[in-house]
Design an enzyme around this catalytic site. Structure first.
Site, PDB file in Angstrom:
ATOM      1  N   TYR A   1      -9.373  84.293   8.580  1.00  0.00           N
ATOM      2  CA  TYR A   1      -9.945  83.083   9.077  1.00  0.00           C
ATOM      3  C   TYR A   1     -11.395  82.865   8.121  1.00  0.00           C
ATOM      4  O   TYR A   1     -11.603  81.811   8.110  1.00  0.00           O
ATOM      5  CB  TYR A   1     -10.786  83.356  10.655  1.00  0.00           C
ATOM      6  CG  TYR A   1      -9.709  83.515  11.670  1.00  0.00           C
ATOM      7  CD1 TYR A   1      -8.382  83.328  11.476  1.00  0.00           C
ATOM      8  CD2 TYR A   1      -9.922  83.857  12.971  1.00  0.00           C
ATOM      9  CE1 TYR A   1      -7.523  83.215  12.416  1.00  0.00           C
ATOM     10  CE2 TYR A   1      -9.092  84.036  14.071  1.00  0.00           C
ATOM     11  CZ  TYR A   1      -7.938  83.656  13.538  1.00  0.00           C
ATOM     12  OH  TYR A   1      -7.026  83.694  14.723  1.00  0.00           O
TER      13      TYR A   1
ATOM     14  N   ASP B   1      -8.083  88.339  17.966  1.00  0.00           N
ATOM     15  CA  ASP B   1      -7.715  86.659  18.667  1.00  0.00           C
ATOM     16  C   ASP B   1      -6.642  86.875  19.595  1.00  0.00           C
ATOM     17  O   ASP B   1      -6.891  86.486  20.784  1.00  0.00           O
ATOM     18  CB  ASP B   1      -7.961  85.851  17.419  1.00  0.00           C
ATOM     19  CG  ASP B   1      -8.193  84.311  18.068  1.00  0.00           C
ATOM     20  OD1 ASP B   1      -8.590  84.560  19.124  1.00  0.00           O
ATOM     21  OD2 ASP B   1      -7.984  83.337  17.351  1.00  0.00           O
TER      22      ASP B   1
ATOM     23  N   ASP C   1      -6.690  87.708  24.025  1.00  0.00           N
ATOM     24  CA  ASP C   1      -6.435  86.585  24.952  1.00  0.00           C
ATOM     25  C   ASP C   1      -5.255  87.117  25.743  1.00  0.00           C
ATOM     26  O   ASP C   1      -5.101  86.784  27.130  1.00  0.00           O
ATOM     27  CB  ASP C   1      -5.840  85.280  24.355  1.00  0.00           C
ATOM     28  CG  ASP C   1      -6.937  84.469  23.852  1.00  0.00           C
ATOM     29  OD1 ASP C   1      -8.166  84.663  24.171  1.00  0.00           O
ATOM     30  OD2 ASP C   1      -6.895  83.157  23.855  1.00  0.00           O
TER      31      ASP C   1
END
Ligand code: NAD
Length: 374
Positions: A143, A246, A250
């Site tokens: 990222y 990430d 979730d």
């Protein structure tokens, strides 16, 4: 009376709705435990772009850096989707995390026993509860790596790059968190393919002797994604890179019932921490009083615990949430239709939790709630 300054970033979509309820919970806990909070509301994300053209105005970063802790709602939404990468609301969030030096994201995926019916997995798989802590690297990896497009626009690249220093400081939090829990640390990577993952493994193996009581294991990310739905109880602490964390956090969140229940803390070596629900700005339900504020309220408990070291107040918030759930109150996302449940909106849920905290009711209602304290 102890005084604390909390920067709040309501953000976009349901962000302002849930942050309002988080503030209520903090005020209720403050009144009960002699804590006085000054809340400094700041702009970030789409709201900041509309007002200043910048996703993270410099004054927002300065306010956050000068506070004891930061409470964030969520940013982003279709209104700003057409903007180029660096001007988008999400760019503000990445810059805030980097600017605050919060390199570790702690995401507890805990299933309140009374919400077992909202779990999408077979009851036999989750009997005894789910309690996984994902420790995600937050300021490095793909990222933040070099990215680009070829001159003809027909190819594009993003770069996964980690230094041993970045890996070490993240894994240290993972090992310490495991020590406060069931003492199992699983490092998730893709070491059969990625050189950066091989550095993660090498670093973890070298650190392991310093934590002899922690059982260290490794798992490929594709297997971990599968194991989380096949046998989630095998996990205690998962430590992993930015992108893998990430995605896995979730997934872990969803198996506990709803994304609307999951809190997170982002911390660095020192300085204020950043506390936020793991969900996004949910534009589909923004302004409808349908957002579940419990993830944000539980994030305020993490804020009290990790940044302010107010353990009693933190536990009171968790107990308040547990008590309200035990009484049958649900937001739409966690309602199962079982007898005795009553569905309420965002504001009513926030009010119920605040009164429960103020009344001191429900001590022990979150029994079994065990969040890591690195
Ligand atoms: P989302 O988390 O906003 O929503 C996914 C689904 O979950 C939606 O159906 C939504 O209604 C539901 N949901 C989310 N939070 C809820 C809550 N508290 N109560 C009840 N239901 C809830 O993810 P998305 O739709 O992929 O993204 C929407 C926007 O949010 C995008 O602009 C995205 O970039 C942004 N986003 C921001 C953050 C952040 O600020 N940290 C994180 C993720 C996504």
């Amino acid at each position: 009376m102890k005084r604390y300054t909390i920067a709040t970033i309501p953000g976009d979509g349901i962000g302002p709705d849930v942050v309002r309820e988080g503030v209520l919970a903090l005020e209720a806990a403050g009144a009960r435990f002699g804590l006085s909070f000054t809340f400094l509301e700041t702009l970030m994300g789409g709201a900041a772009i509309d007002a200043t053209r910048l996703p993270l105005p410099p004054e927002t970063l300065a306010t956050c850096q000068g506070s004891d802790a930061v409470l964030l709602g969520a940013v982003g939404g279709p209104k700003w989707d057409g903007l180029p990468g660096k001007s988008r609301p999400e760019a503000g969030l990445l810059a805030l995390r980097a600017g605050m030096g919060v390199y570790a994201n702690l995401r507890p995926a805990f299933m309140f026993p009374v919400l077992a019916a909202a779990c999408p997995l077979k009851p036999s798989l989750v009997e005894g509860g789910i309690d996984v802590l994902v420790v995600r690297e937050l300021t490095g990896g793909i990222y933040f790596g070099e990215r680009g497009r070829s001159a003809d626009g027909e190819s594009a690249w993003d770069t996964e790059r980690y230094s041993r220093t970045e890996i070490t400081r993240l894994l240290k939090i993972g090992f310490e968190a495991a020590m406060g829990r069931a003492r199992r640390l699983c490092v998730v990577d893709k070491a059969n393919v990625l050189e950066s993952s091989r550095l993660w493994r090498e670093t973890a193996a070298a650190m392991a002797p310093a934590w002899p009581e922690v059982a260290l294991s490794f798992m490929y990310v594709d297997n971990a994604a599968m194991q989380l739905v096949r046998a989630p109880r095998q996990f205690d602490v998962i430590a992993t890179s930015n992108m893998f964390g990430d995605i896995l956090s979730d997934e872990a969140a969803m198996i506990t019932g709803s994304i609307g229940m999951l809190a997170s803390a982002s911390v660095g070596a020192s300085g204020p921490g950043l506390y936020e629900p793991i969900h996004g700005s949910a534009p589909d339900i923004a302004g409808l009083d349908r957002a579940n504020p419990l993830a944000t309220i539980l994030s305020t408990a993490m804020l009290l615990r990790h940044s302010l070291h107010e353990e009693e107040a933190a536990a009171a918030i968790e107990a308040g949430v547990g008590a309200v759930l035990a009484q049958g109150w649900r937001c739409a996302d966690i309602a199962s239709g079982a007898p005795g449940e009553r569905t309420v909106g965002t504001q009513e849920m926030g009010r119920l939790v605040a009164s429960s905290i103020a009344a001191g009711a429900g001590a022990g209602a979150a029994a079994g709630k065990r969040e890591a304290r690195p």
